[in-house]
Design a protein around this motif. Structure first.
Motif, short mmCIF file in Angstrom:
data_model
loop_
_atom_site.label_atom_id
_atom_site.label_comp_id
_atom_site.label_asym_id
_atom_site.label_seq_id
_atom_site.Cartn_x
_atom_site.Cartn_y
_atom_site.Cartn_z
N SER A 190 0.83 -1.20 0.00
CA SER A 190 0.00 0.00 0.00
C SER A 190 0.86 1.25 0.00
O SER A 190 0.44 2.31 -0.45
CB SER A 190 -0.91 -0.01 1.23
OG SER A 190 -0.14 -0.10 2.42
N ASP A 208 7.66 0.77 2.39
CA ASP A 208 7.86 0.25 3.75
C ASP A 208 9.03 0.96 4.41
O ASP A 208 10.15 0.46 4.44
CB ASP A 208 8.08 -1.26 3.70
CG ASP A 208 7.88 -1.91 5.07
OD1 ASP A 208 7.18 -1.31 5.91
OD2 ASP A 208 8.43 -3.00 5.28
N HIS A 244 6.90 3.58 8.79
CA HIS A 244 5.77 2.70 8.49
C HIS A 244 5.89 1.38 9.24
O HIS A 244 4.90 0.84 9.75
CB HIS A 244 5.72 2.46 6.97
CG HIS A 244 4.60 1.56 6.54
ND1 HIS A 244 4.81 0.30 6.01
CD2 HIS A 244 3.25 1.75 6.57
CE1 HIS A 244 3.65 -0.25 5.73
NE2 HIS A 244 2.68 0.61 6.05
N ALA A 254 4.82 1.67 12.76
CA ALA A 254 3.39 1.89 12.92
C ALA A 254 2.55 0.68 12.54
O ALA A 254 1.34 0.64 12.81
CB ALA A 254 2.96 3.09 12.07
N THR A 255 3.18 -0.33 11.90
CA THR A 255 2.42 -1.50 11.43
C THR A 255 3.12 -2.78 11.89
O THR A 255 3.67 -3.53 11.08
CB THR A 255 2.32 -1.49 9.90
OG1 THR A 255 3.65 -1.41 9.34
CG2 THR A 255 1.49 -0.32 9.42
N ASP A 310 2.10 -5.64 12.85
CA ASP A 310 1.50 -6.95 12.63
C ASP A 310 1.49 -7.40 11.18
O ASP A 310 0.92 -8.45 10.87
CB ASP A 310 0.06 -6.94 13.17
CG ASP A 310 0.02 -6.69 14.67
OD1 ASP A 310 0.97 -7.14 15.35
OD2 ASP A 310 -0.94 -6.05 15.14
N ILE A 311 2.10 -6.63 10.29
CA ILE A 311 2.14 -7.05 8.89
C ILE A 311 2.95 -8.33 8.76
O ILE A 311 4.05 -8.46 9.30
CB ILE A 311 2.75 -5.94 8.02
CG1 ILE A 311 1.72 -4.82 7.81
CG2 ILE A 311 3.20 -6.48 6.67
CD1 ILE A 311 2.21 -3.70 6.93
N ARG A 364 11.09 -3.32 16.95
CA ARG A 364 9.93 -3.21 16.06
C ARG A 364 10.11 -4.26 14.99
O ARG A 364 11.13 -4.96 14.95
CB ARG A 364 9.88 -1.81 15.42
CG ARG A 364 11.16 -1.43 14.71
CD ARG A 364 11.07 -0.13 13.95
NE ARG A 364 12.38 0.32 13.50
CZ ARG A 364 13.04 -0.15 12.44
NH1 ARG A 364 12.48 -1.09 11.70
NH2 ARG A 364 14.22 0.34 12.13
#
Length: 764
Positions: A16, A19, A23, A26-27, A29-30, A53
């Motif tokens: 989307s 990366d 990003h 903030a994400t 669980d991807i 992270r």
């Protein structure tokens, strides 16, 4: 591999957004394709722990290649420490383990750097390019140290000589080695070719290189000095070799897995030749602070290791990397192992001159970043930060495994199957037939079909080359100062007893150097084994390292560096454990070298050392009986030192006209080779107390056969007696046949036909 940033979604899914580090934070669980990239689940979790992270796609790519077995040595590092802990003191050692290649002092202000590495898996997938880029990679290790490459060597292992796939792999490998080395203008001076069914599907393509420099020219791989520029120069970065050496060499072959063909690098020796000259000119003008070649793991390795080894961090802009494929994702740029590339750290005021030199040699060069304060490696793409890591965690703080190991249950039965109990020749006719069969066997037969494809004498400094016991090069034309290099390894011995087998490999290479008159100085190794996840393989590996480290202590030859190649197996079938050992030696005057050819009639033949009934792992047991069992020959390292001292002194003082070590095939193989090389026959007498079979075929270590002029006989035997080295006169150079008194006579013409016809017949 997807052409999209891995980590922004499932493999192949369009992300989307880019990366970035922001990003990724903030994400959390991807889902990321860590397994596809060769990481274990616990390794991926450790990456997340290190970063605090999830990694970005680019960070995941970097960790996957840098934490691979090939790059991180995660299964072997614990055991390799023995080479440092047991290292003998050596005044000659200038740079040891941990750099691109080791460096030793050879006197007169000269230093030599040398190293052996593997390109096994790529060479099975794509023989020509796999072997060619193996040569290119090891040569770049040499120039990264500041040295001019002067020669290459090629220790090779293939499957059964008559297997159809050997006819596919071997010609391509040989053409790749010859094509790349010849185009570079580097003589190929040594190596060996061995056939065994255990290497079917897992050939061993080990490549070695030697470089010469002055002491002041030594350079190390480190990025120091905040504000200094990072310059990528050489070939453009392409999609070839993505995960090639780093991931392809870190897993076993399995017919159920997809083809690895796209992972093999593509080489251009003419580009590498320009790279060599460009680099050496930059070194000569003192323009370079630090240097690293781009080999396994490509830009990921070069940036992280330069930063980790230096005193600062690094900021890199991937947009500035010259590409030959504009569709490459940042992950692919970081993982690409495209060949003929180097990374230099240059002070700002010297950048213009560095770029001028690159332009002069038609080498593309681009400033892609700079050294920073701190310890962070930061990488940007399209203005966004996609990597922000501590360089040490990528380059040097990967996982270290203490893998379980145990002596396999079958080892006792293998050793109990004693080769010494095999039936011997019933009469002289059978003994004669066995000699011919041995000489014509693929492992003992002439390898001229292979070695004739290599240029041995380009540059004009080669004084000995294949098939001599060791290659030898002149370093200084005025004084005659020279160096010698031999590579050896016997997987059959090491299968029977890994500890002793590794020591025998070192002893043979050490002996081969001394046989030519050079004094052994230092060691590089290429340790080829099966899967480290198999406790039996890990036992072989640990025992071989222990044996090698112990033997180096006794012989006074430190290990300066090398390579570990694991996962050399197909399914459950591992190769024989095969430590390949390279020994470098120095000779004060190459004019004093000793060749192996018996060239003058009347010279007396002496057998140095003691012969026992030792057939375990021997060529005779393999060729005549198709047998592998028992124990390998015993090792007496102090005797090896004594033998070397005698051979070196005899060469220096002109006491011997020829010398040949005794190893695979025993005495009869050595005598046959020396007779055929010199075009002279020999009459041999079986010493009292030995059977003819033991005399001819035993592979007892610590032995050599020498040809002594009559005028030097008293002086030579006196020296051997004074030093306590057994020396038995066993014959004379004479006639046009190899004759064993009371047993048989073999005309040289018949021996030559048997010796020279095998390999062309198999590979034509």
């Amino acid at each position: 591999m997807s052409r999209t940033p891995s980590g922004a979604g499932s493999p192949g899914a369009a992300p989307s957004k880019l990366d970035t580090v922001e990003h990724a934070a903030a994400t959390p669980d991807i889902e990321q394709p860590w397994a596809e990239l060769g990481l274990k689940k616990d390794e991926y979790e450790r990456v997340r722990e290190v970063l605090g992270r999830r990694p970005t796609g680019a960070e995941l790519a970097m960790y996957s290649v840098m934490w691979s077995e090939h790059c991180s040595y995660k299964s072997s590092k614990k055991h390799l420490r023995q080479f440092g802990e047991k290292a003998p003191h050596s005044d000659a050692l200038l740079v040891g383990i941990g750099e691109n290649a080791g460096v030793v002092d050879i006197g007169q202000g000269y230093a030599v750097t040398f190293k052996v590495e593997s390109h096994n898996h790529p060479s099975y997938v794509e023989p020509y390019q796999g072997a060619a880029t193996g040569v290119g990679g090891i040569v770049r290790d040499i120039i990264a140290m500041g040295a001019r490459p002067v020669a290459v060597v090629d220790p090779l292992r293939f499957g059964a000589a008559d297997h159809p796939d050997t006819k596919r792999v071997l010609p391509g490998v040989v053409a790749g080695i010859g094509g790349y080395g010849n185009c570079l203008g580097l003589p190929n001076i040594g190596g060996e070719t061995v056939f065994d069914a255990c290497y079917q599907g897992n050939p061993l393509v080990n490549a070695g290189a030697i470089g010469v420099m002055r002491h002041d020219d030594i350079h190390l791989a480190k990025a120091s000095g905040a504000g200094n520029k990072v310059i990528l120069y050489g070939a453009r970065t392409g999609g070839d070799g993505i995960g090639g050496a780093s991931i392809l060499a870190s897993e076993t072959f399995d017919d159920a897995k997809p083809s690895k063909r796209p992972a093999v690098q593509v080489g251009d020796p003419f580009q590498e030749k320009l790279l060599i000259e460009c680099t050496l000119e930059a070194f000569a003008e003192k323009l370079v602070v630090g240097m690293q070649d781009l080999g396994a793991a490509g830009l990921s390795c070069a940036t992280s290791e330069l930063a980790s080894n230096g005193s600062g961090g690094m900021r890199v802009t991937l947009d500035d990397v010259p590409l030959r494929d504009s569709t490459l994702s940042p992950e692919e740029i970081l993982m690409s192992e495209s060949q003929e590339r180097m990374c230099a750290v240059v002070e700002p005021e010297k950048v213009a001159r560095f770029l001028e030199i690159c332009d002069k040699w038609d080498v593309i060069a681009t400033v892609i970043g700079e050294v920073t304060d701190g310890d962070r490696l930061e990488i940007y793409w399209h203005g966004e930060k996609i990597v922000d890591v501590d360089a040490r965690t990528v380059a040097h703080e990967g996982p270290v495994y203490d893998r379980p190991y145990r002596r396999p249950q079958w080892q006792d039965a293998l050793q109990a199957d004693d080769a010494n109990a095999l039936p011997r020749a019933a009469d002289s006719a059978e003994l004669r037939a066995q000699v011919l069969k041995l000489v014509a066997s693929p492992n003992q037969a002439s390898k001229a079909w292979i070695t004739s494809q290599y240029d041995h004498f380009v540059q004009g400094n080669t004084v000995l080359a294949q098939p001599e016991d060791s290659g030898m090069l002149r370093v200084d034309e005025e004084t005659g100062l020279g160096i010698a290099l031999a590579t050896d390894g016997n997987g059959r011995y090491t299968k029977l007893d890994p500890y002793t087998g590794a020591q025998l490999a070192l002893a043979e290479a050490y002996r081969n150097v001394a046989t030519t008159g050079a004094r052994p100085l230092a060691v590089s190794d290429c340790l080829n084994f099966g899967s480290p996840e198999d406790p039996a393989v890990m036992w072989q590996f640990t025992e071989a390292i222990r044996g090698l480290a112990d033997a180096c202590q006794v012989l006074g030859t430190p290990v300066t560096g090398g390579n570990v190649s694991l996962y050399n197996q197909t399914g459950e079938a591992a190769i024989h454990p095969t430590p390949v050992i390279a020994v470098l030696g120095v000779i004060d005057d190459v004019a004093r070298r000793t060749p192996s050819a018996f060239a003058e009639e009347g010279h007396q033949l002496y057998l140095l050392g003691e012969t026992a009934e030792e057939f375990g792992g021997s060529a005779w047991s393999q060729v005549v009986h198709d047998h592998l069992g028992g124990l390998p020959p015993k090792v007496d390292l102090e005797r090896e030192r004594l033998l070397a001292d005698v051979l070196i002194a005899a060469s220096r003082d002109g006491m011997i006209a020829a010398a040949h070590d005794l190893s695979d095939g025993g005495l009869i193989q050595a005598v046959t080779e020396s007779c055929l090389r010199g075009g002279r026959g020999a009459r041999l007498v079986v010493p009292a107390g030995l059977s003819a079979s033991t005399f001819l075929f035993s592979e007892s270590a610590g032995r050599a056969v020498v040809a002594v002029p009559r005028s030097e006989e008293a002086r030579f035997t006196g020296m051997c007696g004074a030093r306590g080295l057994p020396a038995a006169r066993i014959g004379v150079v004479d006639g046009d046949a190899v004759e064993v008194q009371g047993e048989f006579s073999l005309p040289l013409s018949e021996l030559r036909d048997a010796y020279e016809a095998t390999i062309p017949g198999l590979l034509a």
